[in-house]
Design a protein around this motif. Structure first.
Motif, mmCIF file in Angstrom:
data_model
loop_
_atom_site.group_PDB
_atom_site.id
_atom_site.type_symbol
_atom_site.label_atom_id
_atom_site.label_comp_id
_atom_site.label_asym_id
_atom_site.label_seq_id
_atom_site.Cartn_x
_atom_site.Cartn_y
_atom_site.Cartn_z
ATOM 1 N N ILE A 150 0.850 -1.043 0.048
ATOM 2 C CA ILE A 150 -0.100 -0.110 -0.011
ATOM 3 C C ILE A 150 0.879 1.335 -0.029
ATOM 4 C CG2 ILE A 150 -1.840 1.256 1.351
ATOM 5 C CD1 ILE A 150 -2.695 -1.395 2.333
ATOM 6 N N ILE B 122 -0.760 0.953 8.758
ATOM 7 C CA ILE B 122 -2.404 0.275 8.438
ATOM 8 C C ILE B 122 -3.175 0.144 9.449
ATOM 9 C CG2 ILE B 122 -3.212 -1.474 7.200
ATOM 10 C CD1 ILE B 122 -0.796 -2.023 5.565
ATOM 11 N N SER B 123 -4.358 0.626 9.061
ATOM 12 C CA SER B 123 -5.241 0.663 10.322
ATOM 13 C C SER B 123 -5.607 -0.848 10.504
ATOM 14 C CB SER B 123 -6.597 1.454 9.943
ATOM 15 O OG SER B 123 -7.316 0.768 9.028
ATOM 16 N N GLU C 239 -8.791 -2.073 10.655
ATOM 17 C CA GLU C 239 -9.662 -1.982 9.942
ATOM 18 C C GLU C 239 -9.521 -2.631 8.448
ATOM 19 O OE1 GLU C 239 -11.819 1.627 9.397
ATOM 20 O OE2 GLU C 239 -12.913 1.387 11.378
ATOM 21 N N LEU C 240 -8.292 -1.948 7.830
ATOM 22 C CA LEU C 240 -7.789 -2.496 6.550
ATOM 23 C C LEU C 240 -7.309 -3.869 6.773
ATOM 24 C CD1 LEU C 240 -7.453 -1.823 3.746
ATOM 25 C CD2 LEU C 240 -5.349 -0.539 4.213
ATOM 26 N N LYS C 241 -6.650 -4.328 7.961
ATOM 27 C CA LYS C 241 -5.946 -5.598 8.139
ATOM 28 C C LYS C 241 -7.096 -6.625 8.135
ATOM 29 C CE LYS C 241 -1.821 -4.294 10.478
ATOM 30 N NZ LYS C 241 -0.897 -4.129 11.635
ATOM 31 N N VAL D 195 -9.893 -6.287 6.632
ATOM 32 C CA VAL D 195 -10.591 -6.302 5.359
ATOM 33 C C VAL D 195 -9.600 -7.554 4.528
ATOM 34 C CG1 VAL D 195 -10.921 -5.417 2.897
ATOM 35 C CG2 VAL D 195 -11.662 -4.153 4.910
ATOM 36 N N PHE D 196 -8.221 -7.381 4.547
ATOM 37 C CA PHE D 196 -7.265 -8.187 3.853
ATOM 38 C C PHE D 196 -7.525 -9.635 4.557
ATOM 39 C CE2 PHE D 196 -5.127 -4.415 2.626
ATOM 40 C CZ PHE D 196 -5.080 -4.784 1.129
#
Length: 97
Positions: free
Chosen positions: A45, A50-51, A53-55, A57-58
């Motif tokens: 990215i 990295i938040s 929330e993004l982790k 999502v992945f």
């Protein structure tokens, strides 16, 4: 052999092997995890922080991918298993004539 009886026998044989298959898959999963390359999200990215929330999502994307692959493999295995058992039934029927 009656078609319903044949299907019932195939399902019974498959169910009897299901736990063994599951154990083999779990062992294989452990081996594969050692071979997988670690993905560095920060490098992909371009952001160092990295938040969570993004982790998440992945992680959900990875889980969905794993579920999809598992279902494909299960269906392919069942098809191969059923074809093999049907082949054996056909061989037995041919020999009994």
């Amino acid at each position: 052999m009656e078609e319903n009886l044949k299907k019932d026998m195939i399902n019974l044989i498959y169910k009897a092997q299901e736990e063994k298959i599951d154990m083999i898959l779990k062992q294989t999963d452990k081996i594969i995890k050692d071979e997988l390359k670690t993905i560095n999200l920060e490098k992909i990215i371009g952001v160092s922080d990295i938040s969570e929330e993004l982790k998440e999502v992945f992680a959900k994307i990875e889980d969905n991918y794993n579920i999809r692959i598992s279902r494909y493999n299960e269906q392919m295995y069942k098809k191969g298993f059923i074809d093999g058992v049907n082949f054996m039934f056909n061989c037995f029927q041919d020999n009994s004539k």
